[in-house]
Design an enzyme around this catalytic site. Structure first.
Site, short mmCIF file in Angstrom:
data_model
loop_
_atom_site.label_atom_id
_atom_site.label_comp_id
_atom_site.label_asym_id
_atom_site.label_seq_id
_atom_site.Cartn_x
_atom_site.Cartn_y
_atom_site.Cartn_z
N LYS A 1 -6.45 4.36 -1.88
CA LYS A 1 -6.03 4.92 -3.16
C LYS A 1 -6.84 5.84 -3.87
CE LYS A 1 -3.48 3.36 -7.26
NZ LYS A 1 -2.90 2.04 -7.80
N SER B 1 1.52 1.99 -9.24
CA SER B 1 0.89 3.25 -8.95
C SER B 1 0.42 3.35 -7.58
CB SER B 1 -0.23 3.50 -9.84
OG SER B 1 -1.21 2.46 -9.85
N SER C 1 1.01 -2.63 -9.68
CA SER C 1 0.92 -1.44 -8.87
C SER C 1 0.78 -1.69 -7.47
CB SER C 1 -0.06 -0.59 -9.34
OG SER C 1 -0.17 0.01 -10.56
#
Length: 523
Positions: A124, A201, A225
């Site tokens: 990520k 996210s 997230s």
């Protein structure tokens, strides 16, 4: 980089019983595990064969000599090239890094070593670093950030277990929202329906796994997230206990422990495999979770016993449940009862104003610090050309935060955590939806919109998840349902601090009872 050795990195996966593997519909079979790939080295690994492998099967094929790590990397890159233009999940490719890592292992003779041997993974693009590559945090202010001098501890642990990072996945700016849309990288699409959000996210990671680019992708969770994108994309998403996985080097907790890291995956055994590789105290950290009795992979083979399950139906934001989510909750309750568990309704004694106020204060202060650090490097102040509208509002609010307010927010974390731990004197796990609403259409919830509109549309997504970030407990999203139009619906189970083992035992029972691995998005 020197780092403490992760505790209990598990016994050899080749000795692991295949009961849940076969029930989950994986391709692994005993005696010649992946024999049909014997010609893969000459012909290349086909996309369909690559899609049929989870990380556990990939690693076993590497260790048995039936595949080579280069085969898997080539297949991952080919799949990325084929589908990423549609889903926009991968924003940076680090093929040179991956191939250099493979070359080093070839020279050292370690290509087939480790529980994650040869598994291609994505990282990520948020507060996570790969030496020699940039991290943008989804923000134009960091677009030209210098290459990292060190690799994040968690990613180093994955590498030592044999994984091959080859790129990064999209995140909204600073991970501030539950969809993955940014001015810098555009919109990340849900592979189940390209008009819909993949969540946030960690939406890029979830979309990459759901689209079959990788079986597992690194993810972080500061307010839901990991769990929200997992729910929206039909995946497993486990947020570990506070301090279960490392946050360094350089700092040892994210946002007072509200933010933690792990992965999203298709199969439960992959989640356990990566948590085994990544968990454990980091050298220098004053914080750590309780040590393990057994590896998480081993926990999957243990029966959960008869559990006392509390059901929480009401979101702390007050958002009503959409019909498909309410129906999946009822279906999950029936499944639990059929498996012999006790189920009881629970209304949480949590003050939403205290919860969201403390969470907002802490994350806002972390945001302010990150932006100030970058401004010092650039020698100028951030402007509206660098930051999105909602980010600017968050920054302005954080600038007014006093030291006393931040201290009281930390106290609230402790109060909420203690209140939640008391619930686990009565119950073994708490069941709730992951979100009150299904995944939104792209463009409905962004950081580039007025604050009031953003806050209104966010109410249905984070009303259940933020609690575990403030309290610190582990929570897992499991793909247990679908809406009438085919969108995945996740259900969330939360356990006491350090209770990932119990969550995984229950999740394994649910996966065996109603397997989900064969359900795939079709691009």
């Amino acid at each position: 980089m020197t780092d403490a050795t992760p505790a209990s990195t598990s016994a050899s996966q080749t000795d692991w019983p295949r009961r849940s593997v076969l029930k989950a519909g994986a391709v692994a079979v005993g005696g010649g595990l992946l024999g049909r790939f014997a010609d893969a080295r000459a012909a290349g690994l086909s996309d369909s064969d690559y899609q049929g492998l989870d990380a556990w099967a990939m690693s076993e094929a590497i260790r048995s000599g039936e595949l080579q790590a280069a085969d898997l990397l080539a297949a991952a890159l080919a799949r990325c090239q084929a589908v990423n233009p549609k889903v926009k999940a991968v924003n940076m490719l680090h093929e040179d890094y991956a191939r250099a890592l493979l070359a080093q292992r070839r020279v050292a003779g370690t290509e087939t070593q480790g529980t994650l041997a040869g598994v291609p993974v994505l990282i990520k693009d948020l507060n996570t670093y790969l030496q020699g590559t940039s991290t943008s945090n989804g923000c134009r202010l960091f677009k030209d950030a210098p290459p990292a001098e060190r690799t994040s501890t968690l990613i180093s642990r994955y590498e030592r277990a044999g994984a091959i990072p080859f790129g990064k996945t999209t995140s909204p700016e600073f991970g501030l929202t539950t969809t993955t849309e940014s001015m810098l990288w555009g919109q990340t699409c849900n592979p189940w329906n390209l008009a819909m959000s993949a969540g946030g996210s960690s939406g890029g990671s979830a979309a990459a796994v759901a689209a079959g680019i990788v079986p597992v992708a690194h993810a972080t969770d500061g307010g839901g997230s990991i769990r929200i994108p997992a729910s929206y994309c039909g995946l497993v998403g486990l947020k570990p206990s506070r301090y279960r996985t490392p946050s360094g080097p350089g700092h040892f907790e994210g946002s007072f422990g509200a933010s933690v890291a792990n992965v999203v995956s298709r199969s439960l055994r992959d989640t356990a495999l990566f948590l085994d590789a990544g968990q454990g105290r980091e050298l220098g950290s004053a914080y750590w979770s309780p040590p393990l009795l057994r590896s998480y992979v081993e926990e999957l083979q243990r029966e959960p016993g008869k559990l006392r399950v509390a059901v929480v139906r009401q979101s702390l934001t007050g958002a009503p449940l959409e019909p498909a989510i309410a129906a999946t909750l009822e279906q999950t309750i029936k499944q639990l009862l059929a498996l012999g568990h006790e189920v009881e309704e629970l209304k949480l004694n949590i003050d939403p104003r205290q919860l969201f106020g403390a969470h907002g204060t802490v994350l806002g202060t972390a945001l302010r610090t990150a932006i100030r650090d970058r401004e010092q490097v650039l020698g100028r102040a951030a402007t509206a050309q660098d930051l999105e509208k909602v980010t600017l509002v968050n920054l302005q609010r954080a600038q007014a935060t006093t030291g006393e307010e931040l201290y009281r927010a930390r106290q609230s974390f402790e109060t909420v955590g203690a209140t939640m731990e008391q619930q686990f004197e009565r119950f073994d796990v708490i069941l709730s939806p992951v979100t009150a609403s299904l995944t939104p259409q792209l463009g409905l919830l962004t950081l580039d919109q007025p604050w009031d509109s953003y806050a209104h549309h966010a109410m249905g997504s984070a009303g259940f998840t933020v609690l575990a970030n403030v309290s610190g407990q582990p929570a897992i999203s499991l793909p247990l349902g679908q809406s009438d139009n085919g969108l995945p619906v996740g259900m969330m189970f939360t356990a006491r601090l350090g209770g990932e083992d119990g969550l995984l035992r229950l999740a394994s029972q649910l996966e065996q009872d109603r397997p989900w691995v064969a359900r795939r998005a079709v691009l």
